[in-house]
Design an enzyme around this catalytic site. Structure first.
Site, short mmCIF file in Angstrom:
data_model
loop_
_atom_site.label_atom_id
_atom_site.label_comp_id
_atom_site.label_asym_id
_atom_site.label_seq_id
_atom_site.Cartn_x
_atom_site.Cartn_y
_atom_site.Cartn_z
N SER A 57 -3.73 -7.32 2.53
CA SER A 57 -4.09 -7.19 3.94
C SER A 57 -4.79 -8.44 4.46
O SER A 57 -4.52 -8.90 5.57
CB SER A 57 -5.00 -5.97 4.15
OG SER A 57 -4.30 -4.79 3.93
N HIS A 74 0.84 -1.21 0.00
CA HIS A 74 0.00 0.00 0.00
C HIS A 74 0.87 1.25 0.00
O HIS A 74 0.64 2.19 -0.76
CB HIS A 74 -0.88 0.06 1.25
CG HIS A 74 -1.96 -0.95 1.32
ND1 HIS A 74 -2.16 -1.74 2.43
CD2 HIS A 74 -2.93 -1.31 0.43
CE1 HIS A 74 -3.19 -2.53 2.22
NE2 HIS A 74 -3.68 -2.30 1.02
N ARG A 103 -2.28 -5.91 -8.46
CA ARG A 103 -1.32 -6.98 -8.23
C ARG A 103 -1.39 -8.04 -9.32
O ARG A 103 -0.39 -8.54 -9.78
CB ARG A 103 -1.55 -7.63 -6.86
CG ARG A 103 -1.28 -6.67 -5.70
CD ARG A 103 -1.78 -7.23 -4.41
NE ARG A 103 -3.23 -7.38 -4.50
CZ ARG A 103 -3.96 -8.19 -3.77
NH1 ARG A 103 -3.40 -8.97 -2.88
NH2 ARG A 103 -5.26 -8.25 -3.92
N LYS A 132 -16.26 -6.44 5.14
CA LYS A 132 -15.02 -7.11 5.51
C LYS A 132 -14.97 -7.34 7.02
O LYS A 132 -15.51 -6.58 7.80
CB LYS A 132 -13.81 -6.27 5.09
CG LYS A 132 -13.66 -6.19 3.57
CD LYS A 132 -12.33 -5.61 3.21
CE LYS A 132 -12.15 -5.62 1.69
NZ LYS A 132 -10.85 -5.16 1.29
#
Length: 164
Positions: A127, A17, A90, A41
């Site tokens: 994460s 990040h 990514r 989440k």
């Protein structure tokens, strides 16, 4: 003045990040790191805690500020006169999802999204993977700034002992 936003949940903020944020700061006059309140989440840290951690982690970059947001990102962008959304990618699967979001955001407000490839050193780090490895007892210090690694370990330990 050009202003970009780097949105995310940042739970916890990783070196990946921070790499995207730093590279964005080198391209724009001002960068707002927008910490979203994502209800879908299983968060390790409260949104205000993430803002505090990110503010500390980004303190060396003068044009970067961290702000909490809720609701549509495009509304946040309009309210803060943001010129562009920057998203780190990514993998191809990230692109598939983010392209759809970028097209929707552009259709809603005309704001453009810039995709920035993750640095190879961090491309496999997320994460959620850091949380999972830490929860299972793995060492995640190499993926996080030292203070955030310490806070993550403390939070995981508290959850495992039921004292959170």
């Amino acid at each position: 003045m050009s202003r970009a936003v780097c949105p995310g949940s940042f739970d916890p903020v990783t070196h990946g990040h921070l790499d995207i944020i730093e590279r964005t700061a080198n391209m724009f006059d001002e960068v707002i790191v927008a910490v979203g309140k994502n209800r879908s989440k299983n968060a390790l840290f409260e949104p205000a805690e993430r803002v505090e951690m990110l503010s500390e982690a980004c303190s060396e970059w003068p044009g970067v500020r961290v702000q909490l947001f809720e609701g549509l990102l495009v509304d946040f962008c309009s309210a803060n006169r943001v010129d562009v959304i920057v998203k780190g990618l990514r993998f191809v699967s990230d692109f598939d999802y983010e392209l759809q979001m970028a097209q929707m955001n552009h259709q809603l407000t005309g704001i453009d999204t810039v995709f920035m490839p993750a640095a190879a050193a961090w491309s496999y780090v997320s994460s959620s993977l850091v949380r999972e490895v830490a929860t299972l007892g793995g060492d995640v210090e190499q993926f996080l700034p030292p203070s955030i690694a310490r806070l993550t370990a403390e939070r995981i330990a508290a959850r495992l002992t039921g004292s959170s």
